[in-house]
Design an enzyme around this catalytic site. Structure first.
Site, PDB file in Angstrom:
ATOM      1  N   GLY A 104       0.827  -1.190   0.000  1.00 48.60           N
ATOM      2  CA  GLY A 104       0.000   0.000   0.000  1.00 48.60           C
ATOM      3  C   GLY A 104       0.863   1.242   0.000  1.00 48.60           C
ATOM      4  O   GLY A 104       2.074   1.183  -0.214  1.00 48.60           O
ATOM      5  N   GLN A 108       4.233  -2.375   3.146  1.00 46.62           N
ATOM      6  CA  GLN A 108       4.032  -3.579   2.351  1.00 46.62           C
ATOM      7  C   GLN A 108       3.988  -4.779   3.285  1.00 46.62           C
ATOM      8  O   GLN A 108       4.479  -4.734   4.409  1.00 46.62           O
ATOM      9  CB  GLN A 108       5.127  -3.751   1.312  1.00 46.62           C
ATOM     10  CG  GLN A 108       6.522  -3.965   1.851  1.00 46.62           C
ATOM     11  CD  GLN A 108       7.573  -3.912   0.747  1.00 46.62           C
ATOM     12  OE1 GLN A 108       7.507  -3.093  -0.165  1.00 46.62           O
ATOM     13  NE2 GLN A 108       8.563  -4.802   0.822  1.00 46.62           N
ATOM     14  N   ASP A 318     -10.747   3.354   6.110  1.00 47.17           N
ATOM     15  CA  ASP A 318      -9.959   3.085   4.900  1.00 47.17           C
ATOM     16  C   ASP A 318     -10.433   1.797   4.222  1.00 47.17           C
ATOM     17  O   ASP A 318      -9.623   0.961   3.842  1.00 47.17           O
ATOM     18  CB  ASP A 318      -8.478   2.987   5.282  1.00 47.17           C
ATOM     19  CG  ASP A 318      -7.555   3.097   4.079  1.00 47.17           C
ATOM     20  OD1 ASP A 318      -8.018   3.536   3.014  1.00 47.17           O
ATOM     21  OD2 ASP A 318      -6.369   2.735   4.201  1.00 47.17           O
TER      22      ASP A 318
END
Length: 493
Positions: A104, A108, A318
């Site tokens: 992301g 990671q 998110d």
């Protein structure tokens, strides 16, 4: 950034030449977003979930940011591991895959294996269901093996693991797969830089366009800055995982990875490994056979969000597709044709007939909980009241609540404000069928009207509204007829 984005505008006319030129331009846009920094990647991730607002081409390209952001090198990962766990970190993690399984904008993730005796017992058992404790899937447990003390351990393959399994006794401790999240290098400085740029932009826009100042953009920017800064310390995410795990303890359709302590550091987070299909697999599957599956997934996701917003007051901020896995989809498809079961219940002198609906085996795994939002009690109660009034179609009551709880109020036409809000709510509920109401657009219209009449709302409202906005985009991509207002009634009425 100015030069980069200006360059994109200058080459945009080339997209009219041919489809291949258009594809090249979209690739340039995607690469530019990755180049500009983690905060802008996050904005691109959120935007790509809104297929009702942006073109399919835009969403398809930017959905690559969900799980395929740029990775850092294996050398940097090893440096982070050594810093977090000492020079003997390879004795803790028997095997660690060099290639990340996902990356992301902040970190990671690598798949690793730990000996079972290195993991606390409570990390091997998840939250309980009615059917008993959930134990770690047995087919993921592999047998510990002895490795030579050389650097070749880093390059061990899956085949070598399987061969080693055959050569040892069953009494040896098994290997447990874990997910190891590693921050990208210098991520704190990069996030800080991005935030300063966005602060500058929001102040400039709020100064140039007076109307915008009533949307609390600078305050929202500060809220966003706090959320992004917290993401750069993985110990915060570990605490959030534990809180979500507690909140969804008795809800079988949702689960979260569990942090494995004491292996939770600021730069490295070790958590239980979760198998599952990315939810994006089902978003792009438009076949009629999978319609009921997509509906089931959408309902699980929306119900989870409603639970977070209206029951727990602790919201995953998110939830883009890269952070959602789907489990048991095959079992759902096999059982979808099973109808309701007629049951006879004997309660002494009376025999009752009861209809039992088949259990829904679908389960969502929600990852990457570094961005969360909560409201203070007075704001939370106000949000519930506003949403209740929206559900009931009481536009004027929404206006009264906005006026009563506004952070700043310079409204010169109170009755006009009430009429406009009532018209927005009535139009949303009358001009389209109920199941086509876009809650995100409805809420954004409400807040835009507040700005027009100089009514400034609390900025922390918007972080929760944004979470609803993003998840609604995913839900409608899966099942366009999803009725969020109807599903919200049991949570708020």
């Amino acid at each position: 950034m100015f030069l980069t984005f200006t360059g994109l505008l200058f080459v945009y006319p080339l997209t009219y030449i041919s489809p291949s030129a258009t594809q090249t331009w979209w690739h340039l846009v995607l690469n530019t977003m990755e180049f500009t920094g983690p905060t802008f990647i996050k904005l691109g991730q959120w935007a790509s979930t809104r297929r009702d607002l942006f073109s399919a081409e835009f969403c398809n390209f930017f959905s690559k940011l969900h799980n395929d952001s740029q990775t850092h090198s294996w050398k940097l990962t090893k440096r982070k591991m050594k810093k977090a766990f000492g020079k003997n970190w390879k004795e803790i993690f028997v095997k660690l895959d060099k290639t990340p399984i996902g990356s992301g904008c902040i970190a990671q993730v690598h798949k690793g294996y730990m000996a079972a005796d290195m993991i606390p017992d409570d990390a091997l058992v998840w939250n309980s269901w009615a059917s008993g404790p959930r134990m770690m899937t047995m087919n993921l447990r592999m047998t510990m093996m002895s490795f030579p003390s050389t650097n070749k351990r880093d390059a061990i393959t899956e085949e070598e693991v399987l061969k080693a399994e055959e050569s040892i006794n069953d009494d040896d401790a098994p290997l447990i797969p874990v997910a190891i999240k590693v921050l990208h290098p210098h991520i704190g400085k990069r996030v800080k830089r991005d935030i300063e740029i966005l602060r500058l932009l929001t102040r400039f826009v709020s100064t140039v366009i007076p109307f915008i100042s009533w949307l609390s953009l600078p305050e929202c920017m500060e809220e966003f800055a706090i959320l992004m800064t917290k993401q750069t310390d993985l110990r915060f995410e570990a605490k959030c995982l534990e809180e979500f795990d507690e909140n969804f303890h008795d809800i079988p359709s949702v689960r979260f990875p569990r942090p494995i302590r004491p292996y939770c550091k600021s730069d490295v987070l070790v958590e239980t490994f979760e198998e599952g299909e990315p939810i994006s697999t089902f978003i792009t599957d438009s076949s009629e056979d999978s319609e009921s599956l997509r509906e089931g997934i959408a309902i699980c996701g929306v119900d989870a969000m409603l639970q977070m917003v209206f029951v727990d007051n602790f919201v995953h901020g998110d939830l883009h597709p890269g952070n959602i896995l789907v489990q048991n989809a095959d079992a759902f498809m096999q059982n979808k044709d099973c109808g309701n079961k007629l049951m006879l219940v004997d309660i002494g002198d009376t025999v009752l007939c009861d209809v039992k609906t088949p259990d829904n085996p679908l389960r969502l795994v929600l990852l990457d909980v570094g961005i969360t939002s909560s409201l203070v009690n007075c704001d939370w109660n106000n949000l519930r009241k506003v949403f209740t009034a929206l559900v009931l179609g009481e536009g004027e009551k929404v206006a009264e609540l906005m006026l009563r709880h506004a952070r700043s109020n310079e409204c010169s036409d109170v009755e006009g404000f009430k009429r406009e809000l009532a018209a927005i709510v009535m139009e949303a509920r009358s001009t389209v069928s109920l199941n086509q109401i876009q809650v995100g657009k409805l809420l954004s219209d409400v807040f835009s009207t507040c700005g027009k009449h100089h009514i400034k709302m609390e900025s922390n409202f918007l972080s929760t509204i944004l979470a609803i906005f993003v998840l609604e985009g995913i839900g409608r991509s899966l099942y366009p007829d999803l009725d969020i207002l109807e599903r919200a009634k049991p949570f708020i009425l």
